[in-house]
Motif scaffolding. Structure first.
Motif, mmCIF file in Angstrom:
data_model
loop_
_atom_site.group_PDB
_atom_site.id
_atom_site.type_symbol
_atom_site.label_atom_id
_atom_site.label_comp_id
_atom_site.label_asym_id
_atom_site.label_seq_id
_atom_site.Cartn_x
_atom_site.Cartn_y
_atom_site.Cartn_z
ATOM 1 N N GLU A 1 -6.305 18.413 -19.334
ATOM 2 C CA GLU A 1 -5.044 19.108 -19.613
ATOM 3 C C GLU A 1 -5.043 20.501 -18.996
ATOM 4 O OE1 GLU A 1 -2.768 18.263 -23.468
ATOM 5 O OE2 GLU A 1 -4.863 18.022 -24.079
ATOM 6 N N ASN A 2 -3.887 20.801 -18.392
ATOM 7 C CA ASN A 2 -3.633 22.111 -17.769
ATOM 8 C C ASN A 2 -4.562 22.396 -16.583
ATOM 9 O OD1 ASN A 2 -1.612 22.683 -19.735
ATOM 10 N ND2 ASN A 2 -3.231 23.304 -21.167
ATOM 11 N N VAL A 3 -5.293 21.392 -16.103
ATOM 12 C CA VAL A 3 -6.142 21.544 -14.922
ATOM 13 C C VAL A 3 -5.660 20.631 -13.797
ATOM 14 C CG1 VAL A 3 -8.474 21.285 -13.984
ATOM 15 C CG2 VAL A 3 -8.150 22.242 -16.278
ATOM 16 N N GLY A 4 -5.399 19.367 -14.140
ATOM 17 C CA GLY A 4 -4.896 18.450 -13.132
ATOM 18 C C GLY A 4 -5.399 17.033 -13.343
ATOM 19 N N THR A 5 -4.908 16.162 -12.482
ATOM 20 C CA THR A 5 -5.237 14.731 -12.573
ATOM 21 C C THR A 5 -5.696 14.224 -11.218
ATOM 22 O OG1 THR A 5 -3.595 14.417 -14.326
ATOM 23 C CG2 THR A 5 -4.346 12.439 -13.169
ATOM 24 N N GLU A 6 -6.662 13.305 -11.237
ATOM 25 C CA GLU A 6 -7.142 12.702 -10.004
ATOM 26 C C GLU A 6 -7.201 11.186 -10.164
ATOM 27 O OE1 GLU A 6 -10.897 13.017 -6.880
ATOM 28 O OE2 GLU A 6 -11.146 13.689 -8.944
ATOM 29 N N PHE A 7 -6.473 10.484 -9.316
ATOM 30 C CA PHE A 7 -6.535 9.028 -9.256
ATOM 31 C C PHE A 7 -7.427 8.642 -8.076
ATOM 32 C CE2 PHE A 7 -2.631 9.599 -11.652
ATOM 33 C CZ PHE A 7 -2.698 8.586 -12.593
ATOM 34 N N GLU A 8 -8.358 7.697 -8.331
ATOM 35 C CA GLU A 8 -9.226 7.222 -7.266
ATOM 36 C C GLU A 8 -9.044 5.717 -7.098
ATOM 37 O OE1 GLU A 8 -13.915 7.186 -5.818
ATOM 38 O OE2 GLU A 8 -13.370 8.004 -7.772
ATOM 39 N N LEU B 1 6.626 2.086 -16.297
ATOM 40 C CA LEU B 1 6.120 0.886 -15.630
ATOM 41 C C LEU B 1 5.408 1.188 -14.321
ATOM 42 C CD1 LEU B 1 9.163 -1.514 -16.157
ATOM 43 C CD2 LEU B 1 7.013 -1.526 -17.399
ATOM 44 N N GLY B 2 5.560 2.402 -13.817
ATOM 45 C CA GLY B 2 5.031 2.742 -12.497
ATOM 46 C C GLY B 2 3.538 2.527 -12.369
ATOM 47 N N LEU B 3 2.760 3.070 -13.294
ATOM 48 C CA LEU B 3 1.312 2.939 -13.213
ATOM 49 C C LEU B 3 0.853 1.502 -13.463
ATOM 50 C CD1 LEU B 3 0.038 6.211 -14.941
ATOM 51 C CD2 LEU B 3 0.015 5.643 -12.505
ATOM 52 N N ALA B 4 1.610 0.776 -14.310
ATOM 53 C CA ALA B 4 1.277 -0.634 -14.532
ATOM 54 C C ALA B 4 1.434 -1.430 -13.239
ATOM 55 C CB ALA B 4 2.164 -1.212 -15.633
ATOM 56 N N ILE B 5 2.506 -1.131 -12.483
ATOM 57 C CA ILE B 5 2.730 -1.812 -11.208
ATOM 58 C C ILE B 5 1.648 -1.431 -10.201
ATOM 59 C CG2 ILE B 5 4.292 -1.958 -9.236
ATOM 60 C CD1 ILE B 5 6.621 -1.669 -11.203
ATOM 61 N N LEU C 1 0.841 -1.199 0.000
ATOM 62 C CA LEU C 1 0.000 0.000 0.000
ATOM 63 C C LEU C 1 0.880 1.254 0.000
ATOM 64 C CD1 LEU C 1 -3.070 0.599 0.058
ATOM 65 C CD2 LEU C 1 -2.839 0.948 2.524
ATOM 66 N N GLN C 2 1.960 1.207 0.759
ATOM 67 C CA GLN C 2 2.895 2.341 0.784
ATOM 68 C C GLN C 2 3.528 2.542 -0.586
ATOM 69 O OE1 GLN C 2 5.817 2.015 3.861
ATOM 70 N NE2 GLN C 2 6.980 3.779 3.197
ATOM 71 N N GLN C 3 3.852 1.429 -1.267
ATOM 72 C CA GLN C 3 4.435 1.518 -2.610
ATOM 73 C C GLN C 3 3.458 2.174 -3.587
ATOM 74 O OE1 GLN C 3 5.641 -2.276 -4.174
ATOM 75 N NE2 GLN C 3 6.381 -1.430 -6.104
ATOM 76 N N ILE C 4 2.179 1.831 -3.472
ATOM 77 C CA ILE C 4 1.151 2.410 -4.355
ATOM 78 C C ILE C 4 1.116 3.926 -4.200
ATOM 79 C CG2 ILE C 4 -1.338 2.581 -4.749
ATOM 80 C CD1 ILE C 4 -1.523 -0.404 -3.991
ATOM 81 N N PHE C 5 1.016 4.414 -2.954
ATOM 82 C CA PHE C 5 0.843 5.847 -2.735
ATOM 83 C C PHE C 5 2.143 6.623 -2.953
ATOM 84 C CE2 PHE C 5 -2.824 4.180 -0.384
ATOM 85 C CZ PHE C 5 -3.823 4.906 -1.001
ATOM 86 N N MET C 6 3.274 5.992 -2.696
ATOM 87 C CA MET C 6 4.544 6.667 -2.974
ATOM 88 C C MET C 6 4.709 6.911 -4.472
ATOM 89 S SD MET C 6 7.252 4.956 -0.276
ATOM 90 C CE MET C 6 8.611 5.939 -0.924
ATOM 91 N N ASN C 7 4.326 5.909 -5.291
ATOM 92 C CA ASN C 7 4.424 6.084 -6.750
ATOM 93 C C ASN C 7 3.450 7.144 -7.247
ATOM 94 O OD1 ASN C 7 6.400 4.156 -6.983
ATOM 95 N ND2 ASN C 7 5.054 2.530 -7.718
ATOM 96 N N LEU C 8 2.219 7.122 -6.733
ATOM 97 C CA LEU C 8 1.234 8.118 -7.165
ATOM 98 C C LEU C 8 1.644 9.534 -6.739
ATOM 99 C CD1 LEU C 8 -2.129 6.231 -6.452
ATOM 100 C CD2 LEU C 8 -1.134 6.761 -8.688
ATOM 101 N N LEU C 9 2.112 9.672 -5.495
ATOM 102 C CA LEU C 9 2.548 10.990 -5.028
ATOM 103 C C LEU C 9 3.808 11.446 -5.758
ATOM 104 C CD1 LEU C 9 1.881 10.563 -1.200
ATOM 105 C CD2 LEU C 9 0.616 12.009 -2.804
#
Length: 457
Positions: A442-449, A420-424, A349-357
């Protein structure tokens, strides 16, 4: 005998032929017994009719009248007195002597059968007592030649033989078409799987039914589509690996040759050695991520779930990332619903959020805000990471979880991404039984849920 249609045909034939044989046997026996019983009852009824006449007038005139009536029929009659002496007969008596002895036991008023063995004796016979003043005054014996009965049974046997032959022929024809109808789609499926084994994945099978065969045909087509996709993905994957490995190796070899062959100043040597170290680190990271993906593909990595208090978990993430965001003049905000519990592997779980952040940090500008929010809704835990960075083009959104896929190819080397980060991340989320969604502009931002099922076990 090696063909399925032949085996099915023989099996069906044996089963149906066995059933038909048993049914015909019992039906034949029942009809024969019924027919013989009918003949005996008719013979006994005829004798009872004569008996009734003689009981009204038991004299020579009436006896002659009865004999005359039977002389024109296919049955014979013998009339005796109560002691068994023959008074009159419609046929020579010597053929029937063994039947006309006075019975040892009283005979019922409606008569009885003396002989019913039509297949062994030349006659079937009945006897009816002549009762006058409640005393037996004589007997009426009725005989019928069993040759006529045998002829009747023979005719019945012929009809059964014809019906049985027709039934067998129809059974063979029906079984032939039935077995062909069952095995024909199976043969086509076999041909389709042979094509798949030879690498030809463009197979098409007719969906002729909504039963198990139809489901099997759909499954084979789906398998062919998946294998075609996997083959294409493998080719792209190998090409991407080749490119990703070749690029850092080219840098490492090129700058190593420069350092080795040329006389360089200390400053230039440090510069080139730094590039070599950077590319070596990049290569090591790439290989590490490839190993992680290989473990996930083979299901050899282990998810060790434990109860995690997400408030404490995200507090540690805040402590770890806030200085990095602050250094890059960004704001990191954590909003976690109180007493939120998740059963998961804390390291994964830590690996998931570290990659996203880390991605949010790389693709956001100074002054941006990165917000992590967690809450519970309908027995599911939702966690979002939202940034105000450059965003992802709409055309790239369906592919960002593909291996080695990059949105911004020009900045890849500067940002150090391997693709490969998002694939992992996706594989790790799915390993926890969760799902991951992405929304971006684009130019507004991204949100991962990230959405996880609540697990209280």
């Amino acid at each position: 005998m090696n063909k399925l249609s032949v085996k099915l045909g023989i099996l069906f034939f044996l089963v149906i032929f066995g059933l038909i044989t048993v049914m015909f046997f019992f039906l034949h026996a029942e009809i024969v017994d019924s027919r013989i019983e009918q003949e005996l009852q008719t013979l006994k009824s005829r004798g009872n009719s004569h008996k009734a006449i003689l009981e009204k007038q038991f004299d020579d005139e009436m006896i002659d009248h009865v004999i005359l009536m039977e002389s024109e029929s296919n049955t014979d009659v013998i009339i005796t007195n109560d002691s068994g002496a023959v008074l009159a007969s419609s046929t020579p008596v010597q053929n029937f002597k063994k039947y006309i002895n006075p019975p040892l036991t009283p005979i019922q008023g409606d008569g009885q059968v003396l002989e019913d063995k039509w297949d062994q004796e030349p006659y079937i016979a009945t006897v009816s007592p002549i009762m006058i003043d409640q005393n037996v005054s004589g007997y009426v014996y009725m005989f019928q030649d069993t040759a006529s009965v045998r002829a009747l049974i023979h005719s019945l046997n012929e009809h059964f033989l014809i019906a049985g032959s027709v039934s067998v022929i129809f059974t063979i024809v029906i079984i032939f078409f039935l077995s062909r109808g069952i095995t024909k789609p199976l043969i086509k499926m076999k041909e389709a799987t042979s094509q798949i084994s030879r690498g030809k994945f463009s197979v098409s099978l007719p969906h002729t039914s909504n039963d198990e065969l139809g489901d099997l045909a759909k499954s084979i087509e789906l398998l062919a589509t998946d294998l075609s996709y996997l083959k294409k993905e493998r080719s792209q994957f190998l090409a991407s690996i080749s490119h990703e490995l070749r690029t850092p190796l080219t840098y490492i070899k090129g700058y190593a040759d420069i350092v080795k062959k040329r006389t360089l100043s200390k400053e230039e040597q440090d510069k080139y050695l730094s590039i070599i170290v950077e590319e070596s680190d990049r290569l090591a990271k790439l290989i590490k991520e490839l190993f992680e993906l290989a473990k996930m593909d083979q299901n050899t990595f282990i998810i060790e779930k434990e109860i995690i208090n997400l408030n404490g978990f995200f507090t540690k993430m805040d402590q770890k990332f806030s200085p990095i965001f602050h250094e890059n003049e960004m704001v990191f905000i954590v909003n976690c619903e109180p007493h939120l519990i998740l059963k998961a592997d804390s390291l994964k779980l830590q690996q998931i959020f570290m990659n996203l952040l880390d991605n949010a940090l790389k693709y956001s500008k100074s002054g941006s805000t990165i917000e992590l929010t967690a809450w519970k809704q309908k027995k599911r835990i939702h966690i979002t990471i939202k940034d105000s960075g450059k965003g992802i083009p709409e055309k790239d959104l369906p592919y960002i979880f593909n291996r080695f896929y990059r949105v911004d190819k020009s900045r890849t080397r500067a940002l150090g991404g391997t693709g490969l980060g998002l694939a992992i991340i996706k594989e790790l989320v799915h390993a926890h039984g969760g799902d991951i969604l992405v929304r971006s502009k684009e130019n507004v931002g991204t949100e991962f849920e990230l959405i996880f099922k609540e697990d209280k076990n």
